[in-house]
Design a protein around this motif. Structure first.
Motif, PDB file in Angstrom:
ATOM      1  N   GLY A  87     -30.856  47.056 -74.307  1.00  0.00           N
ATOM      2  CA  GLY A  87     -29.526  47.202 -74.203  1.00  0.00           C
ATOM      3  C   GLY A  87     -29.031  48.005 -75.333  1.00  0.00           C
ATOM      4  O   GLY A  87     -27.935  48.825 -74.814  1.00  0.00           O
ATOM      5  N   HIS A 133     -34.483  43.255 -59.733  1.00  0.00           N
ATOM      6  CA  HIS A 133     -35.278  42.676 -60.978  1.00  0.00           C
ATOM      7  C   HIS A 133     -36.429  42.651 -60.918  1.00  0.00           C
ATOM      8  O   HIS A 133     -37.001  42.803 -61.948  1.00  0.00           O
ATOM      9  CB  HIS A 133     -34.463  41.308 -61.172  1.00  0.00           C
ATOM     10  CG  HIS A 133     -33.198  41.163 -61.853  1.00  0.00           C
ATOM     11  ND1 HIS A 133     -32.076  41.280 -61.271  1.00  0.00           N
ATOM     12  CD2 HIS A 133     -32.800  41.271 -63.254  1.00  0.00           C
ATOM     13  CE1 HIS A 133     -30.984  41.079 -62.060  1.00  0.00           C
ATOM     14  NE2 HIS A 133     -31.397  41.312 -63.221  1.00  0.00           N
ATOM     15  N   PRO A 143     -29.217  36.944 -64.140  1.00  0.00           N
ATOM     16  CA  PRO A 143     -29.874  38.005 -64.934  1.00  0.00           C
ATOM     17  C   PRO A 143     -30.475  37.129 -66.149  1.00  0.00           C
ATOM     18  O   PRO A 143     -31.671  37.614 -67.024  1.00  0.00           O
ATOM     19  CB  PRO A 143     -28.834  38.936 -65.388  1.00  0.00           C
ATOM     20  CG  PRO A 143     -27.909  38.723 -64.082  1.00  0.00           C
ATOM     21  CD  PRO A 143     -27.871  37.489 -63.852  1.00  0.00           C
ATOM     22  N   GLU A 149     -31.716  48.019 -65.471  1.00  0.00           N
ATOM     23  CA  GLU A 149     -30.634  47.464 -64.952  1.00  0.00           C
ATOM     24  C   GLU A 149     -30.361  47.769 -63.543  1.00  0.00           C
ATOM     25  O   GLU A 149     -29.280  48.619 -63.299  1.00  0.00           O
ATOM     26  CB  GLU A 149     -29.464  47.530 -65.783  1.00  0.00           C
ATOM     27  CG  GLU A 149     -29.642  46.883 -67.368  1.00  0.00           C
ATOM     28  CD  GLU A 149     -29.629  45.558 -67.228  1.00  0.00           C
ATOM     29  OE1 GLU A 149     -28.961  44.927 -66.157  1.00  0.00           O
ATOM     30  OE2 GLU A 149     -30.226  44.849 -68.234  1.00  0.00           O
ATOM     31  N   THR A 194     -38.401  45.712 -62.812  1.00  0.00           N
ATOM     32  CA  THR A 194     -38.357  45.510 -64.248  1.00  0.00           C
ATOM     33  C   THR A 194     -39.397  44.380 -64.602  1.00  0.00           C
ATOM     34  O   THR A 194     -40.238  44.422 -65.611  1.00  0.00           O
ATOM     35  CB  THR A 194     -37.151  45.183 -64.761  1.00  0.00           C
ATOM     36  OG1 THR A 194     -36.310  46.061 -64.285  1.00  0.00           O
ATOM     37  CG2 THR A 194     -36.998  44.826 -66.131  1.00  0.00           C
ATOM     38  N   ASN A 225     -27.127  46.554 -61.584  1.00  0.00           N
ATOM     39  CA  ASN A 225     -25.659  46.722 -62.385  1.00  0.00           C
ATOM     40  C   ASN A 225     -25.522  48.260 -62.129  1.00  0.00           C
ATOM     41  O   ASN A 225     -24.376  48.664 -62.126  1.00  0.00           O
ATOM     42  CB  ASN A 225     -25.724  46.616 -63.719  1.00  0.00           C
ATOM     43  CG  ASN A 225     -25.750  45.096 -64.105  1.00  0.00           C
ATOM     44  OD1 ASN A 225     -25.169  44.290 -63.099  1.00  0.00           O
ATOM     45  ND2 ASN A 225     -26.444  44.624 -64.967  1.00  0.00           N
ATOM     46  N   SER A 226     -26.599  49.333 -62.069  1.00  0.00           N
ATOM     47  CA  SER A 226     -26.383  50.541 -62.064  1.00  0.00           C
ATOM     48  C   SER A 226     -26.246  51.112 -60.775  1.00  0.00           C
ATOM     49  O   SER A 226     -25.464  51.996 -60.479  1.00  0.00           O
ATOM     50  CB  SER A 226     -27.901  51.296 -62.506  1.00  0.00           C
ATOM     51  OG  SER A 226     -28.075  51.031 -64.039  1.00  0.00           O
ATOM     52  N   PHE A 258     -23.649  49.827 -68.459  1.00  0.00           N
ATOM     53  CA  PHE A 258     -24.967  50.276 -68.186  1.00  0.00           C
ATOM     54  C   PHE A 258     -24.928  51.159 -66.836  1.00  0.00           C
ATOM     55  O   PHE A 258     -25.807  51.642 -66.508  1.00  0.00           O
ATOM     56  CB  PHE A 258     -25.959  49.284 -68.109  1.00  0.00           C
ATOM     57  CG  PHE A 258     -26.136  48.385 -69.060  1.00  0.00           C
ATOM     58  CD1 PHE A 258     -26.270  49.003 -70.436  1.00  0.00           C
ATOM     59  CD2 PHE A 258     -26.064  46.897 -68.849  1.00  0.00           C
ATOM     60  CE1 PHE A 258     -26.451  48.022 -71.428  1.00  0.00           C
ATOM     61  CE2 PHE A 258     -26.490  46.393 -70.097  1.00  0.00           C
ATOM     62  CZ  PHE A 258     -26.360  46.568 -71.313  1.00  0.00           C
TER      63      PHE A 258
END
Length: 254
Positions: A184, A148, A57, A205, A151, A208-209, A218
């Motif tokens: 963040g 990723h 990340p 994210e 994003t 992670n989500s 998150f």
């Protein structure tokens, strides 16, 4: 279109110093590997894939930052220096010019992201993994790269809009960097509200989500699946590019 894209890649390599960025990534990889090996030897234990999932990340953030710099050089800098006139005098529509710039930067940025992920995957498997197979490690790497990518594309689209609108390299970089550094904080402050899922920054994210929601703070309730969040980011990207296209077609070179 292909010739325009080749032209952008040549500009990126020589004029925007892609090779310098590759050297920086290589140095960061070596430094991260050394630190990780020292920590592993000191603790005498290491969780499989922890190195990759921690470092990637950070590298993805570096690639996003550099993608914004590429966009600022391809649009804002060419407007301010007047070199974009050399493209406008060609018998090519402004739509194709803008599209070639965006696609070129998008492909280059994705290749940088994929390359960084692959190198970190090799480092992980060679130095830090004990029980994870190469296939599982590769699937994790590929999954994180794909999670990723939306994003990354959003930041490129945002920088494209700012670049054609403000025509300032500094403003393009600064304004595009703001959501990178403060998203963040916004996610932590707004995740307690149900309506926060409609804020596009809350979906940045993705890994992670949806893949590891118990690991980080998150893990707010977003949409039903990662595909819905990716489509939501994609809709914002299309809107940003559409507005960029309209401004670019009307923009005076002088």
């Amino acid at each position: 279109m292909i010739d325009l894209m080749k032209n952008e890649w040549i500009k990126a390599w020589y004029g925007r110093k892609v090779w310098v960025f590759l050297i920086v990534l290589a140095a960061c990889t070596i430094l991260g590997t050394v630190v990780g090996v020292m920590m592993k030897n000191y603790a005498d234990a290491y969780i499989d894939l922890l190195f990759f999932e921690t470092v990637f990340p950070i590298f993805a953030g570096f690639v996003s930052l550099y993608a914004v710099i590429l966009v600022s050089g391809a649009l804002a800098k060419e407007f301010s220096s007047g070199t974009i006139k050399q493209l406008f005098i060609r018998p090519v529509s402004r739509t194709r010019i803008l599209l070639s710039k965006w696609i070129s930067i998008m492909l280059l940025s994705f290749l940088l992201l994929l390359g960084a992920g692959f190198v970190l995957f090799l480092v992980e498997m060679l130095f830090f993994t004990e029980n994870t197979t190469w296939m599982i490690g590769f699937k994790t790497m590929w999954s994180m790269v794909l999670h990723h990518t939306p994003t990354l594309l959003f930041y490129i689209a945002l920088a494209t809009l700012i670049g054609v609108w403000m025509r300032s390299t500094a403003l393009t970089i600064v304004v595009a960097f703001i959501p990178m550094f403060f998203k963040g904080i916004l996610m932590v402050l707004l995740m307690q509200y149900d309506w926060s899922k409609w804020i596009v920054f809350m979906h940045f994210e993705l890994y992670n989500s949806y893949e590891k929601p118990v690991d980080l703070i998150f893990s707010s309730d977003l949409f039903d699946s990662v595909w819905h969040s990716a489509a939501y980011i994609g809709a914002h990207i299309l809107i940003l590019l559409l507005i960029s296209h309209l401004i670019f077609k009307k923009r005076d070179v002088l």
